[in-house]
Every structure is written in C-alpha cells, then in structure tokens.
Motif scaffolding. Structure first.
Motif, PDB file in Angstrom:
ATOM      1  N   ASP A 276       0.832  -1.206   0.000  1.00 58.78           N
ATOM      2  CA  ASP A 276       0.000   0.000   0.000  1.00 58.78           C
ATOM      3  C   ASP A 276       0.867   1.257   0.000  1.00 58.78           C
ATOM      4  O   ASP A 276       0.555   2.253  -0.665  1.00 58.78           O
ATOM      5  CB  ASP A 276      -0.920  -0.012   1.219  1.00 58.78           C
ATOM      6  N   ARG A 277       1.971   1.246   0.738  1.00 58.38           N
ATOM      7  CA  ARG A 277       2.866   2.408   0.763  1.00 58.38           C
ATOM      8  C   ARG A 277       3.612   2.557  -0.557  1.00 58.38           C
ATOM      9  O   ARG A 277       3.776   3.671  -1.073  1.00 58.38           O
ATOM     10  CB  ARG A 277       3.855   2.257   1.921  1.00 58.38           C
ATOM     11  N   ILE A 278       4.050   1.433  -1.120  1.00 59.07           N
ATOM     12  CA  ILE A 278       4.746   1.487  -2.410  1.00 59.07           C
ATOM     13  C   ILE A 278       3.811   1.996  -3.499  1.00 59.07           C
ATOM     14  O   ILE A 278       4.247   2.646  -4.459  1.00 59.07           O
ATOM     15  CB  ILE A 278       5.305   0.094  -2.744  1.00 59.07           C
ATOM     16  N   PHE A 279       2.522   1.726  -3.343  1.00 60.37           N
ATOM     17  CA  PHE A 279       1.530   2.177  -4.310  1.00 60.37           C
ATOM     18  C   PHE A 279       1.575   3.702  -4.469  1.00 60.37           C
ATOM     19  O   PHE A 279       1.363   4.233  -5.566  1.00 60.37           O
ATOM     20  CB  PHE A 279       0.151   1.720  -3.849  1.00 60.37           C
ATOM     21  N   VAL A 280       1.854   4.405  -3.379  1.00 59.51           N
ATOM     22  CA  VAL A 280       1.959   5.866  -3.442  1.00 59.51           C
ATOM     23  C   VAL A 280       3.086   6.272  -4.390  1.00 59.51           C
ATOM     24  O   VAL A 280       2.926   7.165  -5.238  1.00 59.51           O
ATOM     25  CB  VAL A 280       2.207   6.451  -2.037  1.00 59.51           C
ATOM     26  N   ALA A 281       4.238   5.629  -4.247  1.00 61.12           N
ATOM     27  CA  ALA A 281       5.378   5.970  -5.094  1.00 61.12           C
ATOM     28  C   ALA A 281       5.110   5.646  -6.557  1.00 61.12           C
ATOM     29  O   ALA A 281       5.419   6.442  -7.449  1.00 61.12           O
ATOM     30  CB  ALA A 281       6.619   5.227  -4.604  1.00 61.12           C
ATOM     31  N   VAL A 282       4.521   4.492  -6.815  1.00 58.08           N
ATOM     32  CA  VAL A 282       4.269   4.094  -8.199  1.00 58.08           C
ATOM     33  C   VAL A 282       3.246   5.034  -8.842  1.00 58.08           C
ATOM     34  O   VAL A 282       3.367   5.388 -10.019  1.00 58.08           O
ATOM     35  CB  VAL A 282       3.794   2.635  -8.254  1.00 58.08           C
ATOM     36  N   MET A 283       2.243   5.468  -8.079  1.00 59.95           N
ATOM     37  CA  MET A 283       1.293   6.450  -8.614  1.00 59.95           C
ATOM     38  C   MET A 283       1.991   7.760  -8.927  1.00 59.95           C
ATOM     39  O   MET A 283       1.683   8.427  -9.928  1.00 59.95           O
ATOM     40  CB  MET A 283       0.145   6.677  -7.628  1.00 59.95           C
ATOM     41  N   GLY A 284       2.947   8.168  -8.062  1.00 60.64           N
ATOM     42  CA  GLY A 284       3.711   9.381  -8.346  1.00 60.64           C
ATOM     43  C   GLY A 284       4.518   9.243  -9.613  1.00 60.64           C
ATOM     44  O   GLY A 284       4.584  10.181 -10.432  1.00 60.64           O
ATOM     45  N   PHE A 285       5.165   8.091  -9.820  1.00 60.03           N
ATOM     46  CA  PHE A 285       5.902   7.852 -11.067  1.00 60.03           C
ATOM     47  C   PHE A 285       4.970   7.962 -12.269  1.00 60.03           C
ATOM     48  O   PHE A 285       5.295   8.600 -13.278  1.00 60.03           O
ATOM     49  CB  PHE A 285       6.521   6.450 -11.052  1.00 60.03           C
ATOM     50  N   ALA A 345      13.501   9.857  -7.218  1.00 63.05           N
ATOM     51  CA  ALA A 345      14.394   9.536  -6.107  1.00 63.05           C
ATOM     52  C   ALA A 345      13.606   9.430  -4.802  1.00 63.05           C
ATOM     53  O   ALA A 345      13.839   8.522  -3.984  1.00 63.05           O
ATOM     54  CB  ALA A 345      15.479  10.600  -5.987  1.00 63.05           C
ATOM     55  N   LYS A 346      12.665  10.337  -4.602  1.00 64.64           N
ATOM     56  CA  LYS A 346      11.861  10.291  -3.382  1.00 64.64           C
ATOM     57  C   LYS A 346      10.964   9.053  -3.358  1.00 64.64           C
ATOM     58  O   LYS A 346      10.772   8.433  -2.307  1.00 64.64           O
ATOM     59  CB  LYS A 346      11.009  11.552  -3.274  1.00 64.64           C
ATOM     60  N   LEU A 624       4.460  13.650  -1.408  1.00 67.16           N
ATOM     61  CA  LEU A 624       5.849  13.189  -1.388  1.00 67.16           C
ATOM     62  C   LEU A 624       6.820  14.365  -1.378  1.00 67.16           C
ATOM     63  O   LEU A 624       7.870  14.331  -0.736  1.00 67.16           O
ATOM     64  CB  LEU A 624       6.131  12.305  -2.600  1.00 67.16           C
ATOM     65  N   GLU A 625       6.477  15.427  -2.104  1.00 69.15           N
ATOM     66  CA  GLU A 625       7.371  16.576  -2.223  1.00 69.15           C
ATOM     67  C   GLU A 625       7.305  17.509  -1.027  1.00 69.15           C
ATOM     68  O   GLU A 625       8.150  18.387  -0.874  1.00 69.15           O
ATOM     69  CB  GLU A 625       7.007  17.380  -3.480  1.00 69.15           C
ATOM     70  N   HIS A 626       6.324  17.340  -0.185  1.00 70.38           N
ATOM     71  CA  HIS A 626       6.101  18.289   0.906  1.00 70.38           C
ATOM     72  C   HIS A 626       7.293  18.299   1.842  1.00 70.38           C
ATOM     73  O   HIS A 626       7.763  17.258   2.290  1.00 70.38           O
ATOM     74  CB  HIS A 626       4.840  17.898   1.687  1.00 70.38           C
ATOM     75  N   GLY A 643       9.647  11.975   2.216  1.00 64.23           N
ATOM     76  CA  GLY A 643       9.150  13.321   2.050  1.00 64.23           C
ATOM     77  C   GLY A 643      10.071  14.368   2.627  1.00 64.23           C
ATOM     78  O   GLY A 643       9.702  15.521   2.767  1.00 64.23           O
ATOM     79  N   ALA A 644      11.331  14.014   2.986  1.00 58.27           N
ATOM     80  CA  ALA A 644      12.192  14.939   3.688  1.00 58.27           C
ATOM     81  C   ALA A 644      12.689  16.069   2.818  1.00 58.27           C
ATOM     82  O   ALA A 644      12.927  17.174   3.270  1.00 58.27           O
ATOM     83  CB  ALA A 644      13.381  14.175   4.272  1.00 58.27           C
ATOM     84  N   ASN A 645      12.877  15.841   1.537  1.00 58.19           N
ATOM     85  CA  ASN A 645      13.414  16.891   0.681  1.00 58.19           C
ATOM     86  C   ASN A 645      12.361  17.941   0.394  1.00 58.19           C
ATOM     87  O   ASN A 645      11.171  17.693   0.437  1.00 58.19           O
ATOM     88  CB  ASN A 645      13.917  16.267  -0.624  1.00 58.19           C
ATOM     89  N   THR A 646      12.836  19.112   0.029  1.00 62.86           N
ATOM     90  CA  THR A 646      11.923  20.251  -0.062  1.00 62.86           C
ATOM     91  C   THR A 646      11.655  20.726  -1.473  1.00 62.86           C
ATOM     92  O   THR A 646      10.764  21.533  -1.688  1.00 62.86           O
ATOM     93  CB  THR A 646      12.522  21.442   0.719  1.00 62.86           C
ATOM     94  N   SER A 647      12.393  20.298  -2.455  1.00 62.08           N
ATOM     95  CA  SER A 647      12.191  20.825  -3.793  1.00 62.08           C
ATOM     96  C   SER A 647      10.973  20.214  -4.444  1.00 62.08           C
ATOM     97  O   SER A 647      10.573  19.110  -4.137  1.00 62.08           O
ATOM     98  CB  SER A 647      13.419  20.522  -4.660  1.00 62.08           C
ATOM     99  N   GLU A 648      10.404  20.940  -5.386  1.00 62.47           N
ATOM    100  CA  GLU A 648       9.237  20.472  -6.126  1.00 62.47           C
ATOM    101  C   GLU A 648       9.656  20.172  -7.550  1.00 62.47           C
ATOM    102  O   GLU A 648      10.466  20.863  -8.135  1.00 62.47           O
ATOM    103  CB  GLU A 648       8.131  21.532  -6.127  1.00 62.47           C
TER     104      GLU A 648
END
Length: 704
Positions: A276-285, A345-346, A624-626, A643-648
C-alpha cells in the motif's frame, strides 16, 4: 536415477507460478475486472483440487463397482466437505468441516424422511430448514459458507424421499463421505492453507511491477498518448491494485482466526501494508510520466523499482520468507535516492523504507499462540433472537424463493428439481446488485458445462466417464477462487456425469435438464431479490460519482495543505479516494455496456473519472514533495522519510509544479463548498460545472 523430491516440489511451484501468471494476460484481466467479472489466475489451487479429486473419485469408483446408486450421496458429501474448507488455521478448518458434516448428516436424514411423508410435510420442513440456514449469514463468512452448503444439502435431500429407516441410511452415506473427505484433506494430504493468500500478496507486487514497468515503454515511445489510452493506463492498474490490496487485507484478517500473533498474519499483513505504501510511489511515477515531466533519472529509477518489486513478489510466495533477501533491493533503492531531489528519487526512498519495515516485521514474526479472548459487543435486546433486520429479510426472501422453485418443479414435473433449488440458494444474495452478476455467471457456466457434459455422456463409455470424475472434481475446487463461471462449468459436468453413472438416463437428457433447471432457479432467485422484501437499491452512478469527487477533492486538499499530513491521515484519505473512484468506474463501464456509449452524460462521466485519477496521482506527488522531517511510518501517524526533501518537481494534473499555498487554497475551498452541498449526487448539469471548474483550477495553477 531418483530425483530429489524437494527439487521436484520447487519445479512444480515454478510451473504453477508461471501458469498463474500466463493463464490470462494482464490486459484481459483488467478488461474483465472493470466489467465486474472477477478473474484471479494466481488463485489456482491445484493441490486442493487434487485432494477433492481423490476424495470424490475414490467414492464413485466404489459406488460404480458395487452398483450402489445411493453411494452418490457419499460422493456429494465428500465434494461439499472439500468445498466448505475455508483454509487458514487447522483448528478452524477442522471445526468448519465437522460442523458441516454433522449438520449435513442431520439435514439429510430429516429432509429425506419428511419428503417420504408427502408434499404437505416437506414444504414446512424445507421452509424452516432454509430459513435457519439463511439466518446464519449474520455470523460471518465461514458460517455463511456452511449455511449455504447446508441449504443445498436440504434441497437435494427433499428430492430423495425415504422412509425413516431409509433416511437414516442416507444420512449414514452422507456422514461416511464427509468423514472420508475430512480424513483426506486434514490428515492424509495436508497442504499449506495460506498458499492462496501468499499468492495474492505476491500478485499485488507483480501488478505494481507491471504498472511501473510499462512506464518505461511510455518513456521510450516518446510520443504523446491520446486521452483514451491515458484513461486506460491510469485507471486499470490503480483500480485492480486497490481492489487486490483491500481484499487481501480482509482475507488475511479472516484466516488469522482471531490470532493477532499468528505467524502467517504477521508475515502477510505487513506485506500488504508495504504494498500500500509502495503504491503511493508508483502512482507518483505514473503521474510524472503521463504528465510529460519525467527527469533524466526516471528510466533507471523505474527499472530498479520494477526489479525490486518482482524480487519481493517471488519471496512473498515462499512459505517462510527470508528477510535477508530484502537487503539488496533496499540498498539499491536507497542508493539511487542519494543526492537526488526529484520525485523518482523520493519514490525510490519511500519504497526502500516500506521494504525495510517489511523486513523488520518478518524478522520479528511470532510463533502461533492463543490470543486473549475479546469481549463480544452487546446485542440490542430486540435483535438477540433472530439478528438484524437485513438478515431476517434475506432469510425470508431465500425461503420464499426456494419454495417457489420447488413448487414450479412439482407443477412442471422437472426431472431434477434440486438443481433449480440449488441455483436459488447459490444465486440469491442480500442485494439485487450482487444477485444479478451471480445469476448471469451461473447460467453461463451451467449452459457451457451442460453442453460439454452432454457430448461426453453420449460419446464416451461409462468407464471413461468414471475416470473423468477425478479431473472434473479437481478443476472445480482448483478454480473456485479464480472465476465463478469456470467453477460452475466444471461443477456442472461433474454433477451431470455422476448422475449418468448412477441413473438410467444419460447424455443430453441430463445435461439439458441441468441447464434448464439452473436457468429457472437463477431467474427465480433474481425475481425474489427484486420483489420479495427488496433491500435498498444500490447507489446510482450520479451518487457514486459525487462520492468519488468529494473523496478525491478531500485527498487533494489534505495533500496540498501547508502542514504536511501524517501518514495515517493521508493514507486513509487516499484509500477512500481510490475505493470510491473504483466503484464509480465499474458502474460507469457497466452502464457503457448497456448501449449508452454515445450519451453525452456518460462521456462527461468518463472525463471526470479520468481527471480524478489524474488528481489523485498529483496529490500523491504533492505529499511526497512536501517539506517535512524524515521519520518512519512503522505503525505511527508520521510521514515517511521520503518526504524529507523540499524541492518540487512535478505538478497537479499534467502541469509543472505550482506554489503549495495557492494549491491548498483552491482545493480547500472546493472541499468546503462540497461539504455544505445539499446532495452528494452529481446531476448532469452539476457534473458539467464541476468538470469545468476542476479544469479551470488546473489552468490557473499551471499559469502561476
């Protein structure tokens, strides 16, 4: 030269895994799934099917050799006992089979004896028995399975009228067949009861690997996708993966038997949460690729994530997962995120964190031990006797439908009346929306199976038919969780050929009677659901669209707000957005199949659903970008470390990134407006307005 049995077993598992993966292409599975035709090729249970084949085939061999037609009851009992096996803990499986065996034995004796006294005795006896069975649905999934099969035993027994002594003999036949099946299934041929759930979890990771892997093809194609291709690309995988995750989570909870310390639960449930957590990353990709804003690192990141997901899928399918095998995927995914600040990368970092928590859960998996008893919730005084009203209505509806089917069989002198009543018992569900697809699937399976059985009954001699009992029983049980229509098709052939072996009628007569009676019973069950104390109608397309719209807007507002939402909060909103969109899309596709494809309203519905899927992908990217401190999510309400990095780097719905405060302001205002609306349903006029406003927000954010 003898071969190592362990090596043979490993090769067999590989062949089964290959068959489950290639049994049906992913595209066809998704096409069927969106049309409410459930197909799960990874659920092929060949070993469970072989046990059923041995149980039923051996009994029929004895019946044929002894020329004892009534021994068919022992074969039926053996088959039903294999069918009632719920899987899971050995204690739960044995209790379930014993309860069914004893209740089936009692019902067989009483109903056959009541039938021997005539119609005026059998009607009230059958009504009382079916009503009691219908009420058991309120006790949960396993009780429902037992009660449905017990009701089937009752409707079959009334078609075998006996004297009281004959009823005792028939009950003895049932008990012997059930005991034989329990002996084979529980002691002589034990199998891993959690194998289907392991395959389900592995299939989730394989689906995510497919979802990520196809993005590389989009990148290599370097040509824009049309709207229809984008809609299919965005919707099909998300819908299928979300359904698989929710179904796997619920099934594992049921099979753990109330033991939170169960080892299988402790290894499989964390795998579902990791997926379920990996699903977030794959949707972002997916959002970044389909929006046309991938970075130079995208192909490599997608390739490595795909490889890691496939590796994890293979490991989850093992009886004892090896935590050390996750070291390399975790290290590789973390390495590609070092010094990078883009969404890929995130996302890789989020996947690494999810797998790291999964590895920890596997290392700490406990031994099975009893859990403390949980106090039962108090039952309202008015409902202690029979249960909630919806279950009472269902039991009454089922009783009326079975008695009507029995009356029709008597009036028209149907040769095999119990097939019509069996169809009623299986088809009739608490709601008409669930009954209709089940009725259609059963009729299709019965017709196909009846035609095949008729051909075999005419063309093949009895010894060959006897041999075919074994593979047919095997395939029926092996495919029961794959597809209901396929299961009914093989079950029809099995019952027709068993009837051929113990009766004087053969071939087309039996097969046509089976198909006709099943159609009659299915129609009676459907009419009963629509007319006899009907439940509230299922939500209409405007209602489901409104719910999906509100859930996705709420998810976008939460992901875009100034203070980063915790993992528990954002995950709940994301799951709600996914499930409501899936329900709306399925009903949308079903409505399209009804011949209304050219409707302007349906076209707007499709456009809105596509925009909502795009919005959900964008919201995943925003979250993720937040900018937020890196923390673990293992059992907490904090945000993942990715979500640690700050760039968008990516954007809302197909655009480049926009300022977070403006984004939050737009969607928060939209959410407040929808919250105060008088109705959640979207009428055609409101749908057009909402779609226009949503696109206007996208354009405004893109211009900033």
């Amino acid at each position: 030269m003898t071969k190592n049995p362990h090596a043979i077993l490993r090769r067999t598992r590989r062949v089964l895994a290959f068959l489950s993966g290639s049994f049906m292409p992913v595209a066809i599975t998704h096409w069927l799934g969106v049309r409410a035709i459930s197909v799960a090729p990874e659920q092929i249970a060949l070993r469970e099917g072989l046990r059923a084949g041995v149980s039923v085939g051996s009994v029929m061999l004895v019946a044929w050799y002894l020329h004892a037609p009534l021994m068919a009851w022992a074969a039926f009992a053996a088959f039903w006992t294999c069918l009632v096996d719920p899987g899971g803990l050995a204690r739960v499986r044995l209790e379930t089979q014993i309860k069914f065996g004893l209740s089936g034995t009692l019902i067989t004796g009483l109903m056959s004896a009541a039938s021997g006294f005539g119609v005026f005795c059998v009607f009230p006896a059958l009504g009382v028995c079916v009503f009691i069975c219908g009420l058991q649905r309120m006790r949960g999934a396993i009780a429902t399975q037992i009660s449905v099969l017990a009701a089937i035993v009752a409707v079959v027994a009334v078609c075998y009228p006996q004297t009281p002594i004959g009823g005792v003999q028939l009950a003895g036949m049932f008990l012997s067949g059930s005991a034989w099946a329990m002996l084979v299934c529980t002691w002589a041929w034990p199998v891993d009861p959690y194998s289907p759930q392991r395959q389900t979890c592995a299939a989730i990771f394989r689906e995510q690997a497919h979802m990520a892997g196809r993005l590389r093809n989009f990148l290599l194609a370097r040509r824009p996708l049309n709207s229809q291709t984008k809609y299919y690309a965005v919707s099909a995988y998300r819908r299928d993966i979300r359904n698989r995750i929710e179904q796997a989570r619920a099934k594992i909870e049921i099979l753990s038997g109330g033991l939170p310390t169960n080892r299988a639960r402790a290894s499989l449930l964390p795998a579902v949460e990791a997926a379920d957590r990996i699903f977030v990353a794959v949707m972002g990709f997916e959002h970044a690729v389909l929006s046309g804003v991938p970075t130079a690192a995208a192909p490599r990141a997608i390739r490595l994530v795909t490889a890691a997901l496939n590796r994890i899928a293979r490991e989850i399918a093992r009886t004892d997962p090896r935590p050390e095998r996750l070291d390399r995927p975790i290290d590789v995914l973390r390495a590609i995120s070092v010094g990078q600040a883009d969404i890929f990368a995130k996302g890789a970092r989020l996947c690494a964190d999810a797998l790291s928590d999964l590895q920890t859960a596997w290392q700490d998996a406990p031994l099975d031990r009893p859990a403390p008893a949980q106090p039962l919730a108090p039952t309202p005084a008015g409902r202690r006797l029979l249960g909630p009203p919806q279950f009472i209505r269902h039991a009454m509806r089922l009783t009326v439908a079975v008695l009507v089917a029995y009356a029709i069989s008597l009036i028209f002198e149907l040769s095999y009346a119990y097939w019509a009543m069996m169809a009623v018992v299986v088809v009739t569900q608490p709601s008409a929306s669930a009954t209709l697809p089940r009725a259609l699937e059963r009729m299709a399976g019965s017709i196909a199976g009846g035609i095949l059985a008729a051909i075999m009954g005419v063309a093949l001699p009895l010894p060959v038919i006897l041999v075919l009992i074994f593979p047919l029983a095997t395939l029926t049980i092996a495919l029961r969780s794959v597809n209901y229509t396929a299961c009914v098709m093989f079950m029809t052939q099995l019952f027709v050929l068993v009837t051929d072996l113990v009766s004087t009628t053969h071939g087309w007569d039996v097969a046509l009677s089976r198909a006709t009676d099943n159609i009659i019973g299915s129609l009676v069950g459907l009419v009963a659901c629509l007319t006899v104390w009907p439940e509230k109608r299922a939500a209409t397309l405007p209602v489901l669209l409104g719910q999906a719209f509100d859930a996705n807007i709420a998810y976008a507002a939460l992901a875009a707000r100034t203070e980063k939402a915790g993992w528990g909060e954002i995950e709940q909103a994301r799951r709600k957005a996914g499930t409501t969109s899936t329900k709306a899309e399925i009903l949308y596709q079903q409505t399209c199949l009804e011949g209304l494809r050219r409707s302007a309203y349906l076209k707007s519905c499709g456009d809105l659903l596509f925009e909502l899927r795009q919005l959900a992908g964008a919201a995943s990217v925003w979250w993720l970008e937040h900018p937020a401190p890196a923390t673990s999510v293992a059992g907490t309400n904090a945000a993942p470390a990715s979500g640690a990095n700050t760039s968008e780097c990516s954007a809302p719905v197909g655009t480049v990134a926009s300022p977070a405060p403006e984004r939050a302001r737009h969607y928060a205002a939209f959410e407040r407006e929808r919250t105060t609306a008088a109705s959640t349903a979207l009428t055609p006029a409101e749908l057009t307005i909402m779609l226009t406003r949503l696109r206007a927000i996208e354009r405004e954010l893109a211009a900033q």
